[in-house]
Write a protein that holds these residues in place. Structure first.
Motif, PDB file in Angstrom:
ATOM      1  N   GLU A   1       0.299 -11.097   7.269  1.00 31.20           N
ATOM      2  CA  GLU A   1      -0.414 -10.908   8.524  1.00 31.20           C
ATOM      3  C   GLU A   1      -0.065 -12.036   9.485  1.00 31.20           C
ATOM      4  O   GLU A   1       0.215 -13.153   9.054  1.00 31.20           O
TER       5      GLU A   1
ATOM      6  N   CYS B   1      -7.179 -15.129   3.568  1.00 30.22           N
ATOM      7  CA  CYS B   1      -5.764 -15.204   3.211  1.00 30.22           C
ATOM      8  C   CYS B   1      -5.526 -15.945   1.901  1.00 30.22           C
ATOM      9  O   CYS B   1      -4.551 -15.662   1.199  1.00 30.22           O
TER      10      CYS B   1
ATOM     11  N   ASP C   1      -5.540  -6.650  12.943  1.00 22.65           N
ATOM     12  CA  ASP C   1      -5.152  -5.350  12.376  1.00 22.65           C
ATOM     13  C   ASP C   1      -5.743  -5.104  11.001  1.00 22.65           C
ATOM     14  O   ASP C   1      -6.113  -3.975  10.666  1.00 22.65           O
ATOM     15  N   SER C   2      -5.830  -6.143  10.178  1.00 26.05           N
ATOM     16  CA  SER C   2      -6.335  -5.947   8.821  1.00 26.05           C
ATOM     17  C   SER C   2      -7.818  -5.613   8.794  1.00 26.05           C
ATOM     18  O   SER C   2      -8.324  -5.152   7.772  1.00 26.05           O
TER      19      SER C   2
END
Length: 430
Positions: free
Chosen positions: A110, A136, A245-246
């Motif tokens: 990402e 993350c 986006d995630s």
């Protein structure tokens, strides 16, 4: 062979005939080869220009096994090897942490928050950085990341919740005495007796100091949680509007897209319901039945209904944080109701007061509103009366003297005036 190579060969033959040494010829051939490289010419791979001792030009194979004996191999110049690229300096300290964070983001596949305009050193940016690190590093979905961040923040302010619960228990146990003093102070203020009202107010302050009660301690948790709530609210709203986006598939159950509002309105309902329970039970502040909450309890009870039209359009990420915070608050108050836990944190046991023992009787919604309205009217009348008294006092001090005697008391009285005054006095007595 191109024209540039032929010109270089002719120059070399001329130098050879003019009596130059073999080293000069070798330098000339080296110069011609460099000139060919600069001109972009590519020489045949199997032919090399060589010169004999007689100065005649000939060509031989590029391999050393076929090289003629007239050319000595010692005269060939070998270029040094190209040095290797220098290694970058090792990162230490903060650079190492930053590199680890960048590697984690790259491993997650990402873009980093910094590349899309999020993060920073502001409170909102620090919240976003922390959530990015958790998401993350451990590859946790966004709903889990928000829940973990909420749990960490609520754990940090848990000591303040304990402080508010201690103060709330003391206020509940001393409610009859406090209500009695409040009623006396209100009656003195409504009657216009400012001295008596100040005396009861002083008695209230001394009583609360002796019992260790402070109404402001009940607001310490909401005041401490307000900047955290605002930081989370603005940070999650920016993440949803950018969007990340995630987060489009980082939700749970029916709310998979955290960047959009809940299409079934289930999250807003859960948020409003848990907020009502939090206010009613008194998780972060005093209970609504406490003496200092009588005038605000109806407003606080209506708050979840008032905010519902606004929360129904919030992104699911914000409502996820809000609902998690409310559930954690309810879990904390359930934990603090265990007797062993209350004894460990030195929280007094709540006493149940009979309605007959309380000076103030419970009233319904309509009765409470009427009482509040009457108190407001009385307070306004007292203020208007004080204002008129101040105006009259100012006019009496600045205006002309008002005559209150039939004679001037600053001048000596005659015998006739004394007889007249005695006759008037005797007539009044009759």
């Amino acid at each position: 062979m191109n024209s540039t190579s032929l010109q270089a060969s002719k120059a070399a033959s001329q130098m050879c005939t003019s009596g130059h040494s073999r080293r000069d010829m070798h330098l000339t051939s080296s110069w011609s080869s460099q000139l060919n490289r600069r001109a972009g010419a590519i020489a045949p791979p199997t032919l090399l220009p060589l010169y004999s001792s007689a100065g005649t030009l000939r060509y031989a194979s590029s391999g050393t096994e076929q090289m003629p004996e007239s050319v000595s191999t010692k005269e060939l110049v070998e270029l040094p090897d190209i040095p290797e690229a220098p290694m970058p300096p090792a990162a230490t300290g903060l650079d190492n942490m930053s590199q680890q964070l960048i590697d984690a983001v790259n491993l997650a596949g990402e873009p980093s928050f910094a590349s899309i305009g999020l993060g920073g050193w502001s409170p909102v940016g620090m919240v976003q950085n922390c959530m990015e690190f958790v998401h993350c590093t451990w590859d946790i979905p966004w709903w889990g990341t928000i829940a973990i961040g909420t749990a960490i923040v609520r754990t940090i302010i848990f000591p303040l919740v304990i402080l508010a619960q201690r103060n709330s228990a003391k206020m509940n146990n001393n409610m009859p005495q406090m209500q009695l003093l409040q009623m006396k102070m209100t009656e003195a203020r409504q009657s216009g007796n400012a001295l008596e009202s100040a005396r009861y107010a002083q008695e209230m302050m001394v009583f609360m100091k002796e019992k260790g009660v402070n109404p402001l301690k009940n607001m310490i948790v909401p005041l401490a949680q307000a900047p955290l709530f605002i930081s989370f609210f603005m940070g999650l709203r920016q993440m949803a509007n950018t969007p990340v986006d995630s987060m489009r598939d980082g939700g749970l159950f029916w709310f998979t897209d955290l960047t959009m509002a809940d299409p079934f309105y289930i999250l807003p309902v859960i948020t409003s319901a848990t907020l009502y329970l939090t206010i009613e039970i008194g998780t972060d502040s005093a209970r609504l039945s406490a003496a200092n909450m009588n005038t605000m309890k109806y407003v606080l009870r209506a708050l979840p209904l008032v905010i519902f039209p606004f929360t129904m359009n919030f992104p699911a990420a914000i409502l996820t944080y809000w609902a998690c915070s409310n559930f954690i608050s309810l879990g904390q108050v359930a934990l603090l109701r265990v007797p062993a836990v209350r004894d460990y944190f030195k929280i007094e046991k709540l006493l149940t007061h009979a309605p007959s023992s309380l000076p103030k009787k419970k009233k319904g919604f309509v009765g409470g509103m009427k009482e509040s309205w009457e108190n407001m009217k009385i307070t306004k009348e007292i203020e208007e009366r004080q204002r008129l008294d101040e105006i009259r006092f100012a006019k009496a001090g600045k205006g002309p003297l008002v005559k209150t005697y039939k004679y001037d008391p600053t001048k000596p009285r005659t015998h006739t005036d004394q007889i007249t005054s005695n006759l008037e006095k005797s007539s009044k007595d009759k």
